[in-house]
Design an enzyme around this catalytic site. Structure first.
Site, PDB file in Angstrom:
ATOM      1  N   HIS C 222       0.803  -1.221   0.000  1.00 22.64           N
ATOM      2  CA  HIS C 222       0.000   0.000   0.000  1.00 22.64           C
ATOM      3  C   HIS C 222       0.837   1.272   0.000  1.00 22.64           C
ATOM      4  O   HIS C 222       0.609   2.151  -0.824  1.00 22.64           O
ATOM      5  CB  HIS C 222      -1.080   0.030   1.063  1.00 22.64           C
ATOM      6  CG  HIS C 222      -2.082   1.078   0.712  1.00 22.64           C
ATOM      7  ND1 HIS C 222      -2.977   0.918  -0.323  1.00 22.64           N
ATOM      8  CD2 HIS C 222      -2.262   2.337   1.141  1.00 22.64           C
ATOM      9  CE1 HIS C 222      -3.667   2.019  -0.488  1.00 22.64           C
ATOM     10  NE2 HIS C 222      -3.251   2.905   0.387  1.00 22.64           N
ATOM     11  N   TYR C 226       1.518   5.045  -2.535  1.00 24.57           N
ATOM     12  CA  TYR C 226       1.764   6.438  -2.146  1.00 24.57           C
ATOM     13  C   TYR C 226       3.145   6.898  -2.587  1.00 24.57           C
ATOM     14  O   TYR C 226       3.352   8.081  -2.858  1.00 24.57           O
ATOM     15  CB  TYR C 226       1.521   6.638  -0.649  1.00 24.57           C
ATOM     16  CG  TYR C 226       0.038   6.694  -0.391  1.00 24.57           C
ATOM     17  CD1 TYR C 226      -0.658   7.866  -0.668  1.00 24.57           C
ATOM     18  CD2 TYR C 226      -0.674   5.590   0.021  1.00 24.57           C
ATOM     19  CE1 TYR C 226      -2.023   7.932  -0.533  1.00 24.57           C
ATOM     20  CE2 TYR C 226      -2.040   5.640   0.168  1.00 24.57           C
ATOM     21  CZ  TYR C 226      -2.715   6.814  -0.114  1.00 24.57           C
ATOM     22  OH  TYR C 226      -4.076   6.870   0.010  1.00 24.57           O
ATOM     23  N   HIS C 373      -9.827   0.599 -10.831  1.00 24.79           N
ATOM     24  CA  HIS C 373      -9.448   1.593  -9.822  1.00 24.79           C
ATOM     25  C   HIS C 373      -7.986   2.019  -9.987  1.00 24.79           C
ATOM     26  O   HIS C 373      -7.683   3.196 -10.060  1.00 24.79           O
ATOM     27  CB  HIS C 373      -9.686   1.017  -8.424  1.00 24.79           C
ATOM     28  CG  HIS C 373      -9.046   1.810  -7.335  1.00 24.79           C
ATOM     29  ND1 HIS C 373      -9.481   3.062  -6.970  1.00 24.79           N
ATOM     30  CD2 HIS C 373      -7.982   1.556  -6.543  1.00 24.79           C
ATOM     31  CE1 HIS C 373      -8.717   3.531  -5.998  1.00 24.79           C
ATOM     32  NE2 HIS C 373      -7.806   2.631  -5.727  1.00 24.79           N
ATOM     33  N   PHE C 374      -7.071   1.052 -10.058  1.00 22.92           N
ATOM     34  CA  PHE C 374      -5.673   1.513 -10.077  1.00 22.92           C
ATOM     35  C   PHE C 374      -5.222   1.951 -11.476  1.00 22.92           C
ATOM     36  O   PHE C 374      -4.146   2.523 -11.612  1.00 22.92           O
ATOM     37  CB  PHE C 374      -4.709   0.536  -9.395  1.00 22.92           C
ATOM     38  CG  PHE C 374      -4.561  -0.811 -10.018  1.00 22.92           C
ATOM     39  CD1 PHE C 374      -3.880  -0.973 -11.195  1.00 22.92           C
ATOM     40  CD2 PHE C 374      -5.080  -1.928  -9.379  1.00 22.92           C
ATOM     41  CE1 PHE C 374      -3.729  -2.226 -11.763  1.00 22.92           C
ATOM     42  CE2 PHE C 374      -4.933  -3.180  -9.937  1.00 22.92           C
ATOM     43  CZ  PHE C 374      -4.259  -3.326 -11.131  1.00 22.92           C
ATOM     44  N   HIS C 375      -6.079   1.717 -12.470  1.00 21.91           N
ATOM     45  CA  HIS C 375      -5.775   2.367 -13.748  1.00 21.91           C
ATOM     46  C   HIS C 375      -6.230   3.823 -13.749  1.00 21.91           C
ATOM     47  O   HIS C 375      -5.834   4.587 -14.625  1.00 21.91           O
ATOM     48  CB  HIS C 375      -6.358   1.574 -14.924  1.00 21.91           C
ATOM     49  CG  HIS C 375      -5.485   0.413 -15.312  1.00 21.91           C
ATOM     50  ND1 HIS C 375      -5.501  -0.782 -14.638  1.00 21.91           N
ATOM     51  CD2 HIS C 375      -4.511   0.295 -16.261  1.00 21.91           C
ATOM     52  CE1 HIS C 375      -4.606  -1.603 -15.163  1.00 21.91           C
ATOM     53  NE2 HIS C 375      -3.981  -0.974 -16.147  1.00 21.91           N
ATOM     54  N   ARG C 438     -10.718 -10.122 -11.832  1.00 26.77           N
ATOM     55  CA  ARG C 438      -9.510  -9.536 -12.402  1.00 26.77           C
ATOM     56  C   ARG C 438      -8.516 -10.649 -12.687  1.00 26.77           C
ATOM     57  O   ARG C 438      -8.745 -11.801 -12.319  1.00 26.77           O
ATOM     58  CB  ARG C 438      -8.903  -8.524 -11.425  1.00 26.77           C
ATOM     59  CG  ARG C 438      -8.325  -9.163 -10.179  1.00 26.77           C
ATOM     60  CD  ARG C 438      -7.895  -8.158  -9.145  1.00 26.77           C
ATOM     61  NE  ARG C 438      -6.585  -7.573  -9.445  1.00 26.77           N
ATOM     62  CZ  ARG C 438      -5.788  -7.034  -8.523  1.00 26.77           C
ATOM     63  NH1 ARG C 438      -6.137  -7.021  -7.254  1.00 26.77           N
ATOM     64  NH2 ARG C 438      -4.629  -6.509  -8.856  1.00 26.77           N
ATOM     65  N   ARG C 439      -7.405 -10.310 -13.337  1.00 30.41           N
ATOM     66  CA  ARG C 439      -6.279 -11.208 -13.536  1.00 30.41           C
ATOM     67  C   ARG C 439      -6.698 -12.551 -14.125  1.00 30.41           C
ATOM     68  O   ARG C 439      -6.250 -13.598 -13.681  1.00 30.41           O
ATOM     69  CB  ARG C 439      -5.577 -11.504 -12.215  1.00 30.41           C
ATOM     70  CG  ARG C 439      -5.306 -10.311 -11.381  1.00 30.41           C
ATOM     71  CD  ARG C 439      -4.584 -10.702 -10.133  1.00 30.41           C
ATOM     72  NE  ARG C 439      -3.410  -9.877  -9.984  1.00 30.41           N
ATOM     73  CZ  ARG C 439      -2.562  -9.954  -8.993  1.00 30.41           C
ATOM     74  NH1 ARG C 439      -2.721 -10.853  -8.057  1.00 30.41           N
ATOM     75  NH2 ARG C 439      -1.517  -9.174  -8.939  1.00 30.41           N
TER      76      ARG C 439
END
Lengths: 158, 51, 548
Positions: C222, C226, C373-375, C438-439
């Site tokens: 995580h 950041y 989300h993380f894209h 996913r994946r």
């Protein structure tokens, strides 16, 4: 340190909202029992086939309208993979793995768990509607990961 | 040039008023905040619906 | 002022070396991404028995770990040289040592992935077991980044010695904060790789504690995000105000938000493990609370950004509630790309709140919503900001200028990216809510009616992904131009000044001992008891599996 009046208003509102969210999920989890799956039961991953209840995987009636559904995950299949559940049944799903990490997701429901070697994971759901659900493995487990699936049918009681 | 002068004098005026006008900022962050709340509440209700 | 205006040529070479590797990773990783969306549309199969999961591992490692780490370290080297003065020969030499270790490590990791010995995805969860060379390569990347981190600390210490009692330059302060974050969090991944995975893959130990390994990974995983985000925040806080012709809203609040990120981005790894069997729900919830605290500095950042824009617009005579928006330099790609990145951070943040909300995670966990989300966070907010930074950083470092044509192309690139991402990430979010995992390679799950519903969304992802690949080609054209072909000249490294209305920055921000102390205390509170519990109540360990 000087903070602009409007920024104070914004942070008060923003942080306040965060605590409202935390309170809602906190009350739901700890007072109403809607915890994420955290079974905390361990098992020897190499002796799953000999360990009850996973030596006889499948649906077991445990009480009036209450059932246990015990499922063994392994690369790249669930045992059993065709399941019939009577409508209205309250089912505790127990699942474990014989090899690597798998996922256990009943698509379109809140049943979604990580299945890790050495642990049993568990979630209870009442099936109030008839219909069909697809269980998919949602954690990568190898070349056949996307072929790993099972079907659940919720049927009217005879 | 008028523009540099404007830049030079404006902050001084602001200093006496203590803080610059940030009404648009306040409106913007609140719009953002309401979007966050809307998304979160939508998914929360989806979760409840699937219980 | 002690600041040098220009990055020294020798430092510039060091920074550029990192940036070259970053963009090579973008090219290769982006191509892998294109193959993935095509496969998942169901209309295309990979030739020559290439595995979807080999491609997926390549994509994740190259873009998630290599592009980011190299660009960030290169950017921070440049920022520190610009704001805290030219490096000493010793610092620069160690910077090169770090660079080569990371590069060799990357090459080694990529080699074992591509020969199919490490199709374990970039999270490499045990008990899937990759070739020892994969873990060794990753170790070199991490240790190389540590060396670079310590050279940055050394440079900062030298500046402090030369400027006693002074507040450090903002970009230098932020770079140091980010590297402290990186060092503290990579201890976790180093521990699992060196103590568990590497000896286990070499056959020195038989079995591995899977939950401990995952927990150490997410202790790192995580804060990793950041570590990607904070350099984007550096650009937003310090560079963007200068580019638009405005001022930094508040130096002190910028520093405060970075310190808050240091505190709250580490003791939150359990929010990636909310559905795991071996962690008590009480401790999951404790980390959910801490996760929500890490939202606060982002709320502060949102306010600071809007305030910077509004103050500038009003100084240019803007009126009305939103009139200042019209005064912003929309035709300047150095502003436009990061600004679009900021806009995408709004839905990204909204999704993040959902992901971290304890039991709500059951709705989205390991569905393709998370990929969507993380894209938004990494692949749009962070990456568009990095692109925007590259548009002045590369010509500054190579002694060139960006032409009007290239600037226009960069605007087009940003628009292409935004459109592609709306398609791809948008359809990922919706398909995820329907349950699409996913994946996973293309599958109809035995013609399940539910899985058939996901296919239109997967086709939309393929369309979006293809548009994004065009975006990658465009940015590579621009970057190549800026590095090798653009006209010679001077390009500014924009560093903003603080608004006159802002108060002086208190010196307490430089008290790193205090900040690291609080960081460690929070980590110990969040992790000690559940970690002891994991070890004391551990099930029998797992042997390694190679199931691909």
């Amino acid at each position: 340190m000087h903070i602009h009046k409007y920024e104070k208003i914004w942070l008060f509102f923003g942080i306040g909202s965060l605590f409202v969210f935390l309170t809602i999920i906190g009350v739901s989890a700890f007072a109403q029992g809607n915890q994420p799956p955290s079974c905390l039961t361990t098992i020897d991953p190499e002796k799953v086939d000999e360990t009850p209840p996973f030596n006889k995987p499948g649906l077991v009636k445990t009480g009036d309208n209450e059932y246990q559904l015990n499922i063994v995950a392994s690369a790249f299949a669930y045992t059993p993979n065709q399941i019939e559940i009577p409508k209205g049944a309250k089912v505790t799903i127990n699942v474990t793995t014989k090899d690597v990490i798998h996922g256990f997701e009943m698509a379109g429901t809140n049943v979604n768990m990580m299945v890790e070697p050495g642990y049993v994971n568990s979630f209870t759901k009442t099936f109030n509607k008839t219909g069909q659900y697809t269980i998919v493995c949602n954690e990568y487990c190898g070349a056949g990961h996307h072929m790993m699936t099972a079907k659940v049918k919720v049927v009217n009681k005879q | 040039m008028a523009i540099p002068q404007l830049q030079n004098t404006k902050p001084k005026v602001k200093m006496t008023k203590e803080s610059p006008s940030l009404k648009g900022t306040l409106a913007s962050v609140f719009l953002l905040g309401f979007f966050l709340m809307f998304t979160w509440i939508s998914i929360y209700f989806l979760f409840l619906d699937r219980l | 002022m002690n600041e040098t205006m220009k990055v020294d040529r020798r430092d510039a070479k060091l920074a550029m070396a990192h940036i070259y590797v970053a963009f090579i990773a973008l090219a290769l990783g982006g191509f892998a991404g294109l193959l993935q969306v095509l496969v998942r549309s169901g209309k295309f199969t990979l030739p020559a028995n290439i595995s979807y999961y080999t491609i997926l591992t390549t994509h994740g490692v190259l873009l998630g770990l290599v592009l980011t780490t190299f660009f960030i370290i290169g950017f921070q080297f440049a920022a520190m040289s610009r704001t805290a003065g030219t490096f000493s020969n010793q610092v620069r030499t160690w910077g090169w040592v770090g660079f080569w270790m990371m590069t060799i490590g990357t090459a080694m990791t990529a080699f074992f992935i591509l020969i199919g010995e490490a199709s374990v995805l970039f999270t490499f969860y045990a008990p899937l077991q990759a070739h020892p060379g994969f873990y060794l390569g990753l170790t070199l990347v991490v240790v190389g980044s540590w060396i670079s981190g310590f050279t940055m600390f050394a440079h900062y210490a030298k500046w402090k010695k030369a400027n006693p009692g002074k507040t450090s330059p903002l970009l230098t302060f932020m770079s140091v904060a980010n590297m402290i974050l990186w060092l503290v969090c990579t201890l976790g991944v180093a521990a699992t790789v060196l103590i568990q995975l590497l000896p286990w893959s070499l056959g020195l130990i038989d079995r591995i504690n899977v939950l401990v390994s995952r927990t150490l990974f997410w202790y790192f995983g995580h804060p990793l995000v950041y570590f990607w985000l904070l350099p984007a925040y550096m650009v937003w806080y310090v560079v963007i105000p200068k580019i638009i012709g405005g001022k930094i809203f508040s130096d002190a609040l910028a520093r405060l938000s970075f310190i808050l990120f240091l505190f709250f981005s580490i003791p939150v790894g359990f929010h990636h493990q909310l559905l795991e069997p071996g962690i008590d729900p009480f401790w999951k919830y404790v980390q959910v609370i801490l996760t929500f605290m890490v939202v606060i500095p982002s709320l502060m950042t949102a306010f600071s950004m809007f305030a910077t824009f509004e103050m500038y617009g009003r100084s240019k005579g803007a009126t009305g509630l939103f009139g200042w928006l019209r005064k912003l330099p929309w035709g300047d790609a150095r502003f436009f790309a990061p600004f679009v990145g900021m806009l995408f951070f709004i839905p990204a943040g909204a999704g993040g709140l959902v992901n971290a909300s304890h039991q709500l995670n059951q709705v989205v966990h390991n569905t393709i919503w998370v990929t969507g989300h993380f894209h938004l966070t990494l692949a749009t907010t962070v990456v568009l900001t990095f692109f925007g930074a590259a548009y002045w950083l590369i010509p500054h470092l190579t002694g060139r200028v960006m032409t009007k044509t290239m600037n226009r192309l960069a605007i087009v690139q940003t628009v292409v990216w935004a459109i592609g991402m709306c398609f791809m990430s948008g359809s990922m979010h919706f398909a995820g809510l329907l349950g699409a995992p996913r994946r996973s390679a293309f599958s109809t799950y035995g013609n399940s009616p539910q899985a058939l519903e996901w296919i239109p969304y997967q086709i939309a992802q393929a369309i979006g992904g293809t548009i994004l690949f065009i975006g990658i080609i465009l940015v590579l054209v621009i970057v190549t131009n800026l590095a090798f072909f653009a006209p010679k000249g001077e390009t500014e490294f924009p560093v903003g000044e603080v608004a006159e209305t802002a108060e002086r920055t208190p010196l307490v921000f430089e008290n790193w001992k205090l900040w690291i102390g609080i960081t460690v205390a929070l980590i110990l509170i969040a992790y000690t008891i559940p970690f002891i519990d994991m070890i004391q109540n551990a099930p029998p360990g797992s042997k390694g599996y190679k199931l691909w």
